[in-house]
Design a protein around this motif. Structure first.
Motif, PDB file in Angstrom:
ATOM      1  N   LEU A 106       0.830  -1.212   0.000  1.00  0.00           N
ATOM      2  CA  LEU A 106       0.000   0.000   0.000  1.00  0.00           C
ATOM      3  C   LEU A 106       0.861   1.257   0.000  1.00  0.00           C
ATOM      4  O   LEU A 106       1.965   1.246   0.557  1.00  0.00           O
ATOM      5  N   ARG A 107       0.319   2.304  -0.567  1.00  0.00           N
ATOM      6  CA  ARG A 107       0.959   3.594  -0.306  1.00  0.00           C
ATOM      7  C   ARG A 107       0.614   4.021   1.115  1.00  0.00           C
ATOM      8  O   ARG A 107       1.457   4.479   1.856  1.00  0.00           O
ATOM      9  N   GLY A 108      -0.654   3.894   1.476  1.00  0.00           N
ATOM     10  CA  GLY A 108      -1.100   4.254   2.827  1.00  0.00           C
ATOM     11  C   GLY A 108      -1.627   5.665   2.909  1.00  0.00           C
ATOM     12  O   GLY A 108      -1.516   6.451   1.970  1.00  0.00           O
ATOM     13  N   CYS A 144      -7.997  -1.519  -3.672  1.00  0.00           N
ATOM     14  CA  CYS A 144      -8.749  -0.861  -4.742  1.00  0.00           C
ATOM     15  C   CYS A 144      -9.997  -0.223  -4.150  1.00  0.00           C
ATOM     16  O   CYS A 144     -10.408  -0.556  -3.034  1.00  0.00           O
ATOM     17  N   TYR A 145     -10.586   0.687  -4.909  1.00  0.00           N
ATOM     18  CA  TYR A 145     -11.603   1.588  -4.356  1.00  0.00           C
ATOM     19  C   TYR A 145     -12.860   1.585  -5.226  1.00  0.00           C
ATOM     20  O   TYR A 145     -12.917   2.290  -6.238  1.00  0.00           O
ATOM     21  N   PRO A 146     -13.869   0.785  -4.848  1.00  0.00           N
ATOM     22  CA  PRO A 146     -15.081   0.686  -5.678  1.00  0.00           C
ATOM     23  C   PRO A 146     -15.769   2.032  -5.905  1.00  0.00           C
ATOM     24  O   PRO A 146     -16.414   2.234  -6.924  1.00  0.00           O
ATOM     25  N   GLY A 148     -14.055   4.842  -6.103  1.00  0.00           N
ATOM     26  CA  GLY A 148     -12.983   5.740  -6.538  1.00  0.00           C
ATOM     27  C   GLY A 148     -12.181   6.176  -5.329  1.00  0.00           C
ATOM     28  O   GLY A 148     -12.716   6.271  -4.230  1.00  0.00           O
ATOM     29  N   HIS A 149     -10.901   6.434  -5.519  1.00  0.00           N
ATOM     30  CA  HIS A 149     -10.057   6.898  -4.410  1.00  0.00           C
ATOM     31  C   HIS A 149     -10.288   8.394  -4.208  1.00  0.00           C
ATOM     32  O   HIS A 149     -10.486   9.129  -5.173  1.00  0.00           O
ATOM     33  N   VAL A 150     -10.253   8.823  -2.938  1.00  0.00           N
ATOM     34  CA  VAL A 150     -10.539  10.253  -2.646  1.00  0.00           C
ATOM     35  C   VAL A 150      -9.628  11.220  -3.393  1.00  0.00           C
ATOM     36  O   VAL A 150     -10.036  12.343  -3.683  1.00  0.00           O
ATOM     37  N   GLU A 157      -9.826   7.287 -14.409  1.00  0.00           N
ATOM     38  CA  GLU A 157      -8.396   7.447 -14.144  1.00  0.00           C
ATOM     39  C   GLU A 157      -7.944   6.490 -13.040  1.00  0.00           C
ATOM     40  O   GLU A 157      -6.885   5.873 -13.134  1.00  0.00           O
ATOM     41  N   ASP A 158      -8.770   6.371 -12.012  1.00  0.00           N
ATOM     42  CA  ASP A 158      -8.451   5.472 -10.899  1.00  0.00           C
ATOM     43  C   ASP A 158      -8.272   4.040 -11.424  1.00  0.00           C
ATOM     44  O   ASP A 158      -7.326   3.345 -11.041  1.00  0.00           O
ATOM     45  N   ILE A 159      -9.164   3.613 -12.310  1.00  0.00           N
ATOM     46  CA  ILE A 159      -9.098   2.246 -12.832  1.00  0.00           C
ATOM     47  C   ILE A 159      -7.889   2.086 -13.772  1.00  0.00           C
ATOM     48  O   ILE A 159      -7.247   1.045 -13.797  1.00  0.00           O
ATOM     49  N   GLU A 164      -2.430  -0.500 -14.135  1.00  0.00           N
ATOM     50  CA  GLU A 164      -0.957  -0.416 -14.146  1.00  0.00           C
ATOM     51  C   GLU A 164      -0.374  -1.052 -12.891  1.00  0.00           C
ATOM     52  O   GLU A 164       0.638  -1.741 -12.938  1.00  0.00           O
ATOM     53  N   LYS A 165      -1.055  -0.789 -11.768  1.00  0.00           N
ATOM     54  CA  LYS A 165      -0.586  -1.323 -10.483  1.00  0.00           C
ATOM     55  C   LYS A 165      -0.650  -2.857 -10.499  1.00  0.00           C
ATOM     56  O   LYS A 165       0.315  -3.516 -10.124  1.00  0.00           O
ATOM     57  N   VAL A 166      -1.748  -3.406 -10.959  1.00  0.00           N
ATOM     58  CA  VAL A 166      -1.897  -4.870 -11.003  1.00  0.00           C
ATOM     59  C   VAL A 166      -0.832  -5.472 -11.931  1.00  0.00           C
ATOM     60  O   VAL A 166      -0.218  -6.494 -11.613  1.00  0.00           O
TER      61      VAL A 166
HETATM   62  N1  LIG Z   1      -8.115  -0.823   1.332  1.00  0.00           N
HETATM   63  C1  LIG Z   1      -7.230  -1.185   2.246  1.00  0.00           C
HETATM   64  O1  LIG Z   1      -7.127  -2.340   2.648  1.00  0.00           O
HETATM   65  C2  LIG Z   1      -6.339  -0.166   2.822  1.00  0.00           C
HETATM   66  C3  LIG Z   1      -6.245   1.049   2.261  1.00  0.00           C
HETATM   67  N2  LIG Z   1      -5.408   1.997   2.772  1.00  0.00           N
HETATM   68  C4  LIG Z   1      -5.284   3.223   2.112  1.00  0.00           C
HETATM   69  O2  LIG Z   1      -4.106   3.425   1.503  1.00  0.00           O
HETATM   70  C5  LIG Z   1      -4.387   4.484   0.669  1.00  0.00           C
HETATM   71  C6  LIG Z   1      -3.563   4.627  -0.504  1.00  0.00           C
HETATM   72  O3  LIG Z   1      -2.857   3.433  -0.748  1.00  0.00           O
HETATM   73  P1  LIG Z   1      -2.936   2.668  -2.109  1.00  0.00           P
HETATM   74  O4  LIG Z   1      -4.320   2.379  -2.471  1.00  0.00           O
HETATM   75  O5  LIG Z   1      -1.965   1.562  -2.005  1.00  0.00           O
HETATM   76  O6  LIG Z   1      -2.343   3.801  -3.050  1.00  0.00           O
HETATM   77  P2  LIG Z   1      -2.104   3.889  -4.591  1.00  0.00           P
HETATM   78  O7  LIG Z   1      -0.716   4.415  -4.746  1.00  0.00           O
HETATM   79  O8  LIG Z   1      -2.458   2.650  -5.307  1.00  0.00           O
HETATM   80  O9  LIG Z   1      -3.164   4.999  -4.993  1.00  0.00           O
HETATM   81  C7  LIG Z   1      -3.247   6.251  -4.331  1.00  0.00           C
HETATM   82  C8  LIG Z   1      -3.756   7.306  -5.296  1.00  0.00           C
HETATM   83  O10 LIG Z   1      -2.789   7.578  -6.301  1.00  0.00           O
HETATM   84  C9  LIG Z   1      -3.317   7.300  -7.598  1.00  0.00           C
HETATM   85  N3  LIG Z   1      -2.258   6.640  -8.356  1.00  0.00           N
HETATM   86  C10 LIG Z   1      -1.849   5.341  -8.224  1.00  0.00           C
HETATM   87  N4  LIG Z   1      -0.813   5.094  -9.065  1.00  0.00           N
HETATM   88  C11 LIG Z   1      -0.564   6.247  -9.718  1.00  0.00           C
HETATM   89  C12 LIG Z   1       0.383   6.656 -10.708  1.00  0.00           C
HETATM   90  N5  LIG Z   1       1.288   5.803 -11.184  1.00  0.00           N
HETATM   91  N6  LIG Z   1       0.385   7.936 -11.132  1.00  0.00           N
HETATM   92  C13 LIG Z   1      -0.506   8.820 -10.655  1.00  0.00           C
HETATM   93  N7  LIG Z   1      -1.453   8.519  -9.729  1.00  0.00           N
HETATM   94  C14 LIG Z   1      -1.488   7.240  -9.257  1.00  0.00           C
HETATM   95  C15 LIG Z   1      -4.525   6.435  -7.377  1.00  0.00           C
HETATM   96  O11 LIG Z   1      -5.464   6.567  -8.425  1.00  0.00           O
HETATM   97  C16 LIG Z   1      -5.027   6.959  -6.043  1.00  0.00           C
HETATM   98  O12 LIG Z   1      -5.790   8.118  -6.189  1.00  0.00           O
HETATM   99  C17 LIG Z   1      -5.144   5.403   1.447  1.00  0.00           C
HETATM  100  O13 LIG Z   1      -5.834   6.439   0.912  1.00  0.00           O
HETATM  101  C18 LIG Z   1      -6.028   4.397   2.207  1.00  0.00           C
HETATM  102  O14 LIG Z   1      -7.353   4.403   1.726  1.00  0.00           O
HETATM  103  C19 LIG Z   1      -4.624   1.740   3.830  1.00  0.00           C
HETATM  104  C20 LIG Z   1      -4.696   0.532   4.445  1.00  0.00           C
HETATM  105  C21 LIG Z   1      -5.575  -0.503   3.997  1.00  0.00           C
END
Ligand SMILES: NC(=O)C1=CN([C@@H]2O[C@H](COP(=O)(O)OP(=O)(O)OC[C@H]3O[C@@H](n4cnc5c(N)ncnc54)[C@H](O)[C@@H]3O)[C@@H](O)[C@H]2O)C=CC1
Ligand SMILES: Nc1nc(=O)c2c([nH]1)NC[C@@H]1CN(c3ccc(C(=O)N[C@@H](CCC(=O)O)C(=O)O)cc3)CN21
Length: 289
Positions: A106-108, A144-146, A148-150, A157-159, A164-166
């Motif tokens: 996770l980014r966190g 992942c965020y059904p 959308g991520h905040v 864009e989120d998908i 890319e992440k997957v």
């Molecule tokens: N669902 C869970 O089990 C858990 C979630 N979290 C969370 O961790 C969060 C973020 O972590 P992840 O989802 O791992 O982050 P992520 O890095 O996958 O995504 C974070 C944000 O960055 C964007 N993003 C991702 N890759 C990108 C790229 N290459 N270029 C530009 N934008 C990009 C995404 O669309 C999203 O808005 C927190 O907001 C929180 O919700 C924390 C612990 C558990």
């Protein structure tokens, strides 16, 4: 055991999530809660890493206890927002030393007041996933965020970033919590259309406390259906009633997911054995029958 093997095996699988103690004096009480949760034999238990930006030093210890002492597969969350790349590598080394094979990459959450991104830190989960692929043979999950991520401007864009992440090497995804299953079904349709084929574990949170739901919604912008809000309005000030209603609501969501063909479900019951027990009791014939 690698969690991906479980995900492809027959039957319905329920997993639970716990958070590690923030301070060492709480270690024993968390361990006790985890021991109780393990007794309901979940398919695995995940251990958060400083949820909401908190501390992370006990994640490896609790994940190791679950797997090595209790014999239940565990997955350690690993976030990269609050640590430098070399600090992340150090944690990966500790995970390897303990024989932890499953990591949720996770980014966190960005802690309040933190400047982000920083030069020596990964900007997104992607960098962390690449590092894990280089460092060992881990089974890697992602979030992942059904809804959308905040931080995302829109779901498309989120998908796109999710794909890319997957493609960096994720074995499965767990979802952010949601309280209306239609949101999950719509999301699944869209990500499959986008070519994301890994297993997706819906994340269900049995809400048992009014303040907790307020915090969650401010962090993640989760949609609350009227039916759910009515429950919190009616029972929010009566903890035992709120807990019973929260477990019933979560059970209802889980049964609907299973009825629609989803066999792996992750439950955000956190460190509450009574919630894990109540959910499993409600599903006894469905999970084991
Ligand atoms: N669902 C869970 O089990 C858990 C979630 N979290 C969370 O961790 C969060 C973020 O972590 P992840 O989802 O791992 O982050 P992520 O890095 O996958 O995504 C974070 C944000 O960055 C964007 N993003 C991702 N890759 C990108 C790229 N290459 N270029 C530009 N934008 C990009 C995404 O669309 C999203 O808005 C927190 O907001 C929180 O919700 C924390 C612990 C558990
Ligand atoms: N934005 C976000 N951050 C997360 O860390 C996170 C999510 N979303 N969604 C999925 C899971 C759910 N998580 C949770 C859910 C509830 C608590 C919780 O009940 N926390 C306690 C206090 C925890 C403590 O003492 O450290 C609480 O009362 O809020 C923690 C993490 C972690 N994950």
């Amino acid at each position: 055991m690698k969690i991906k093997e479980k995900l492809y095996s027959d039957g319905v699988h329920i997993s639970f999530e716990v958070f590690p103690p923030k301070t060492d004096d709480k270690y024993e009480s968390v361990k006790k809660a985890v021991d109780e949760i393990a007794k309901v034999r979940p398919s695995f238990i995940s251990v958060t890493y400083g949820a909401g930006g908190g501390t992370s030093k006990n994640t490896v210890g609790i994940a190791s206890h679950i797997q090595n002492d209790l014999g239940v597969p565990s997955i350690a969350h690993l976030t990269c927002v609050s640590s430098t790349k070399s600090e992340v590598k150090e944690v990966v080394r500790k995970l390897k030393d303990e024989g932890i094979q499953n990591i949720l990459a996770l980014r966190g959450d960005i802690p309040d007041g933190m400047e982000y991104p920083a030069e020596d830190k990964f900007r997104h989960a992607e960098g962390l996933i690449r590092l894990l692929k280089e460092e060992g043979d881990f089974c890697i999950g992602g979030a992942c965020y059904p809804e959308g991520h905040v931080e995302s401007p829109n779901q498309k864009e989120d998908i796109r970033y999710l794909k890319e992440k997957v493609d960096c090497g994720l074995d499965f995804l767990t979802t952010q919590m949601f309280f209306d299953n239609h949101i999950l079904y719509n999301f699944l349709y869209k990500i499959r259309e986008a070519g994301i084929t890994v297993p997706v574990l819906p994340g269900i949170m049995p809400v048992t406390n009014k303040n907790q739901i307020k915090r969650i919604c401010s962090l993640s912008g989760t949609y609350l259906p009227e039916r759910f809000k009515a429950i919190v309005d009616r029972f929010g000030d009566h903890p035992a009633a709120m807990q019973q209603a929260g477990v019933a609501y979560a059970t209802d969501q889980i049964i609907d997911l299973i009825a629609n063909g989803i066999d792996n479900i992750h439950v955000y019951s956190m460190n509450k054995p009574e919630i894990a027990r109540a959910i499993m009791a409600n599903l006894s014939e469905i999970v084991n029958g």
